[in-house]
Design a protein around this motif. Structure first.
Motif, mmCIF file in Angstrom:
data_model
loop_
_atom_site.group_PDB
_atom_site.id
_atom_site.type_symbol
_atom_site.label_atom_id
_atom_site.label_comp_id
_atom_site.label_asym_id
_atom_site.label_seq_id
_atom_site.Cartn_x
_atom_site.Cartn_y
_atom_site.Cartn_z
ATOM 1 N N ILE A 137 -17.637 15.375 -7.189
ATOM 2 C CA ILE A 137 -18.180 15.206 -5.842
ATOM 3 C C ILE A 137 -17.977 16.515 -5.092
ATOM 4 N N THR A 138 -19.049 17.042 -4.522
ATOM 5 C CA THR A 138 -18.977 18.339 -3.853
ATOM 6 C C THR A 138 -18.903 18.242 -2.339
ATOM 7 N N ALA A 139 -19.463 17.201 -1.751
ATOM 8 C CA ALA A 139 -19.443 17.019 -0.294
ATOM 9 C C ALA A 139 -19.825 15.584 0.013
ATOM 10 N N VAL A 140 -19.439 15.122 1.191
ATOM 11 C CA VAL A 140 -19.752 13.762 1.623
ATOM 12 C C VAL A 140 -20.291 13.798 3.045
ATOM 13 N N ASP A 141 -21.446 13.168 3.261
ATOM 14 C CA ASP A 141 -22.023 13.027 4.597
ATOM 15 C C ASP A 141 -21.828 11.589 5.074
ATOM 16 N N TYR A 142 -21.282 11.433 6.278
ATOM 17 C CA TYR A 142 -21.159 10.118 6.896
ATOM 18 C C TYR A 142 -22.089 10.049 8.096
ATOM 19 N N ARG A 143 -22.698 8.883 8.313
ATOM 20 C CA ARG A 143 -23.572 8.668 9.461
ATOM 21 C C ARG A 143 -23.284 7.302 10.065
ATOM 22 N N GLY A 144 -23.518 7.185 11.367
ATOM 23 C CA GLY A 144 -23.327 5.914 12.040
ATOM 24 C C GLY A 144 -23.732 6.008 13.492
ATOM 25 N N PHE A 145 -23.247 5.053 14.278
ATOM 26 C CA PHE A 145 -23.536 5.013 15.711
ATOM 27 C C PHE A 145 -22.243 4.735 16.453
ATOM 28 N N ALA A 146 -22.105 5.307 17.648
ATOM 29 C CA ALA A 146 -20.927 5.053 18.483
ATOM 30 C C ALA A 146 -21.332 4.946 19.939
ATOM 31 N N HIS A 147 -20.691 4.004 20.637
ATOM 32 C CA HIS A 147 -20.805 3.891 22.094
ATOM 33 C C HIS A 147 -19.380 3.875 22.629
ATOM 34 N N LEU A 148 -18.991 4.966 23.275
ATOM 35 C CA LEU A 148 -17.614 5.121 23.748
ATOM 36 C C LEU A 148 -17.617 5.296 25.263
ATOM 37 N N GLU A 149 -17.064 4.297 25.949
ATOM 38 C CA GLU A 149 -16.960 4.332 27.398
ATOM 39 C C GLU A 149 -15.927 5.369 27.840
ATOM 40 N N ALA A 150 -15.898 5.637 29.147
ATOM 41 C CA ALA A 150 -14.912 6.571 29.697
ATOM 42 C C ALA A 150 -13.500 6.101 29.348
ATOM 43 N N GLY A 151 -12.680 7.018 28.888
ATOM 44 C CA GLY A 151 -11.310 6.705 28.512
ATOM 45 C C GLY A 151 -11.134 6.204 27.089
ATOM 46 N N ALA A 152 -12.226 5.992 26.368
ATOM 47 C CA ALA A 152 -12.152 5.504 24.982
ATOM 48 C C ALA A 152 -12.263 6.665 23.997
#
Length: 207
Positions: free
Chosen positions: A100-115
């Motif tokens: 394995i030479t490299a790994v790409d991760y993908r996703g979604f995030a919703h982070l409110e203030a202070g999170a």
């Protein structure tokens, strides 16, 4: 904003790969197969994780359909940390090895203030040396798709000649809110879209 801390080196930067090198050494047709052996964790069940090889055999993907961590209003303490442990085996011709030479991760995030949130990963070829750990951090204010890549300048770990090798892949999603009644924040690798998947890039060499 996100950062990365690489503690040990299993992966080699994808920028060091070239199509000529991959195609020159790589197998073809149905010489390579992948098996999903075990799936465990609070963020996944066996029926929510799928693995697949790319047509050119130069990568495999892991897709999750229910991998989400959240914190804040409506979230339980156990929802703040989700894990998934996956073991796969890549079978290659007896005259070849893979890494394995490299790994790409993908996703979604919703982070409110202070999170804040984090993605931790651990990679280990069974029967080889120490595992590799990586951590990616995400700051408050993120409300979008995200992508990070694990890569390092350390040497590659190749499978043994004449046999496939199992790879243990452990990941953790974690969200932290500054108070229990804060607006809900979350991070996910949950997707039914084939474009949103973890991609493990491969290289091959002859024994």
């Amino acid at each position: 904003m996100l950062g990365m801390r690489v503690i040990a080196a299993l992966l080699l930067s994808a920028s060091m790969m070239t199509p000529a090198r991959m195609s020159a050494a790589g197998p073809s047709d149905d010489q390579v197969t992948i098996e999903k052996l075990t799936v465990n964790g609070t963020g996944c069940r066996a029926d929510t994780v799928a693995v697949a090889l790319s047509p050119d055999k130069e990568a495999f993907t892991v897709m999750y359909s229910s991998y989400l961590a959240q914190a804040g209003t409506g979230a339980r303490n156990q929802d703040q940390r989700r894990t998934c442990s996956l073991t796969v085996r890549l079978n290659v011709p007896a005259t070849m090895q893979y890494a394995i030479t490299a790994v790409d991760y993908r996703g979604f995030a919703h982070l409110e203030a202070g999170a804040s949130a984090s993605l931790s990963a651990r990679y280990h070829f069974q029967g080889s040396g120490a595992p590799t750990y990586t951590v990616h951090s995400f700051a408050s204010g993120l409300d979008d798709m995200w992508q990070v890549t694990d890569s390092a300048s350390g040497g590659l770990v190749f499978s043994s000649c004449g046999q496939g090798r199992k790879v243990d892949i452990d990941t953790e999603l974690r969200v932290r809110a500054d108070r229990a009644d804060a607006p809900t924040s979350h991070i996910t690798m949950d997707s039914t879209d084939s474009e949103v998947a973890s991609t493990y890039h491969l290289t091959y060499r002859h024994c």
